[in-house]
Motif scaffolding. Sequence first.
Motif, PDB file in Angstrom:
ATOM      1  N   UNK A 181       0.734  -1.183  -0.221  1.00 61.67           N
ATOM      2  CA  UNK A 181       0.052  -0.131  -0.115  1.00 61.67           C
ATOM      3  C   UNK A 181       0.785   1.232  -0.071  1.00 61.67           C
ATOM      4  N   UNK A 182       0.376   2.142  -0.737  1.00 56.13           N
ATOM      5  CA  UNK A 182       1.334   3.511  -0.896  1.00 56.13           C
ATOM      6  C   UNK A 182       1.921   3.835  -2.256  1.00 56.13           C
ATOM      7  N   UNK A 183       1.895   2.490  -2.957  1.00 54.47           N
ATOM      8  CA  UNK A 183       2.753   2.559  -4.538  1.00 54.47           C
ATOM      9  C   UNK A 183       1.661   2.430  -5.504  1.00 54.47           C
ATOM     10  N   UNK A 217       6.406  10.382   7.531  1.00 56.69           N
ATOM     11  CA  UNK A 217       5.062  11.063   7.188  1.00 56.69           C
ATOM     12  C   UNK A 217       4.103  10.116   6.598  1.00 56.69           C
ATOM     13  N   UNK A 218       4.699   9.495   5.482  1.00 57.92           N
ATOM     14  CA  UNK A 218       3.733   8.388   4.647  1.00 57.92           C
ATOM     15  C   UNK A 218       3.190   7.096   5.752  1.00 57.92           C
ATOM     16  N   UNK A 219       4.249   6.662   6.458  1.00 52.87           N
ATOM     17  CA  UNK A 219       3.988   5.558   7.358  1.00 52.87           C
ATOM     18  C   UNK A 219       2.892   6.013   8.404  1.00 52.87           C
ATOM     19  N   UNK A 220       3.183   7.272   8.942  1.00 55.33           N
ATOM     20  CA  UNK A 220       2.181   7.699   9.911  1.00 55.33           C
ATOM     21  C   UNK A 220       0.830   7.881   9.415  1.00 55.33           C
ATOM     22  N   UNK A 221       0.913   8.544   7.979  1.00 50.77           N
ATOM     23  CA  UNK A 221      -0.690   8.876   7.790  1.00 50.77           C
ATOM     24  C   UNK A 221      -1.359   7.567   7.245  1.00 50.77           C
ATOM     25  N   UNK A 222      -0.557   6.521   6.687  1.00 49.47           N
ATOM     26  CA  UNK A 222      -1.384   5.221   6.289  1.00 49.47           C
ATOM     27  C   UNK A 222      -1.873   4.753   7.625  1.00 49.47           C
ATOM     28  N   UNK A 223      -1.030   4.582   8.681  1.00 51.78           N
ATOM     29  CA  UNK A 223      -1.464   4.012   9.904  1.00 51.78           C
ATOM     30  C   UNK A 223      -2.874   4.637  10.370  1.00 51.78           C
ATOM     31  N   UNK A 224      -2.600   6.110  10.109  1.00 51.78           N
ATOM     32  CA  UNK A 224      -3.973   6.799  10.793  1.00 51.78           C
ATOM     33  C   UNK A 224      -5.234   6.530   9.802  1.00 51.78           C
ATOM     34  N   UNK A 225      -4.902   6.624   8.614  1.00 51.84           N
ATOM     35  CA  UNK A 225      -6.030   6.486   7.644  1.00 51.84           C
ATOM     36  C   UNK A 225      -6.575   5.029   7.690  1.00 51.84           C
ATOM     37  N   UNK A 226      -5.563   4.106   7.883  1.00 52.57           N
ATOM     38  CA  UNK A 226      -6.056   2.719   7.997  1.00 52.57           C
ATOM     39  C   UNK A 226      -7.226   2.633   9.353  1.00 52.57           C
ATOM     40  N   UNK A 227      -6.676   3.137  10.634  1.00 49.35           N
ATOM     41  CA  UNK A 227      -7.562   2.974  11.641  1.00 49.35           C
ATOM     42  C   UNK A 227      -8.682   3.753  11.444  1.00 49.35           C
ATOM     43  N   UNK A 228      -8.596   5.065  10.732  1.00 48.46           N
ATOM     44  CA  UNK A 228      -9.977   5.579  10.623  1.00 48.46           C
ATOM     45  C   UNK A 228     -11.007   4.896   9.935  1.00 48.46           C
TER      46      UNK A 228
END
Length: 295
Positions: A181-183, A217-228
Motif C-alpha cells: 500500500x502506498x505505491x 510521514x507516509x507511514x504515519x498517515x497510512x496508520x492513521x488512515x487505516x485506523x480511521x
Amino acid sequence: RAARNDADGVRGYVPSMGQIFLRRFQLVTQFRQALDSGQIEVHYQPKVALPDRRVIGAEALVRWSHPEYGRLDPDEFIPVVEATGLVDALTSFVMERALVRVRDWLDRDLRMSAAVNLSVRNLADESFPDRVSEALVRHAVPPELLTFELTESSVMADPERSLPVLRRLRELGVILAVDDFGTGYSSLAYLRRLPVDEVKIDKSFVLGMGTDLSDMAVVRSIVELGHSLRLQVVAEGVEDDAARDKLVQMGCDTAQGYLISRPLSEERFEAWLQARTVREAGSGKWYGEGQNVCT
Ligand code: C2E
Ligand code: MG
Ligand code: MG
Ligand code: MG
C-alpha cells in the motif's frame, strides 16, 4: 553453463535480448513440471502483533529451486507465470500448503493465520471463491485464519470483475489485505471502496523511515488512515529496532520483516516457532536469535 549463469547479470555481463527471451521462455515452459516435481517450495515469514511479540501468523512466499539457474525469487518468475494460465495452479498450490500449515498449527493449539498472495488473474476468475470455500472445508480451517493479499493495481486492472470476486471471498469470511500500500496510483480515494480488512504498508516506506522524514510521514498517515477506516495496519520491511519502536508509537498493529525473521522453509519456520516459544516462557526479550536466521 557458464554463459547461462552469466545471463543473470551477476557478473556484470549484459545478457542479450535473445538470452533474456530464452530464459523467460524456459521459465514458462518448465513451470508446470517444476510445480509437479518439487522445485517450487513455499517459505513462511512470521507476522507479529505490536507491541507484544505474539506470532499471529505467517505470509506464504514462493521459491523456485531451478536445476540450472539456482534459487529464483518470485519477482523474476511470477510476472512470467502470470502471463500464462499457470498462475491458477500456483495459487492453488500455495493455498493448499498454507491450509495444511494452519490445520497443523490448530492441531497443536496454535491459532495462527496464513497469508497467500493473489495475482490479477485470480481476481478475474469468478470460480476462484468456490475453490477457496471447498479447500477451507476440506482442510477444516476456519475462514478467518486464511488471509489473501492483493495489490491495488491488480484490483484496478479490471475492477468490474475483481470487486465481485473480492466481495464473495469476504462473504466466505476470509481476511483480505491490500499489499504494497502506498505505491498505487489512487491509494487513498480507493481504499475506502475496497472490501478489505487489512492494509500492508509497502516496505519501501518502512525501510526509508530511519533516514527519510517524508517516508516517516507516509507511514504515519497510512496508520492513521487505516485506523480511521477500521482496518488492521501491517508494516512489512521492519528491519531494525528503531523502525519497530516508531511503529509501536504510531499504533501500528502488526509487523513483518527481517528483524523478526526472514522467510523460512517449512522446517525452519517450525524450528523458529519452537525456539521462540521455549525462550518466551523464560525471558522477557522482544526478539531472539531467530531474527538472523537466513534461508
Ligand atoms: P510481497 O507480498 O510484498 O512480499 C514481501 C516481500 O518482502 C518478500 O519478498 C519478502 O521476502 C520481502 N521482505 C520481508 N521482510 C523484509 C525486510 O525486512 N526487508 C526487505 N528488504 N525485504 C523484506 P519475496 O519473497 O522476494 O517476494 C516478492 C513478491 O513476490 C511478493 O511481495 C509477492 O508480491 C510475490 N509473491 C511471492 N509469493 C507469491 C505467490 O505465491 N503468489 C503470487 N501471486 N505472488 C507471490
Ligand atoms: Mg504479500
Ligand atoms: Mg508487499
Ligand atoms: Mg511486492
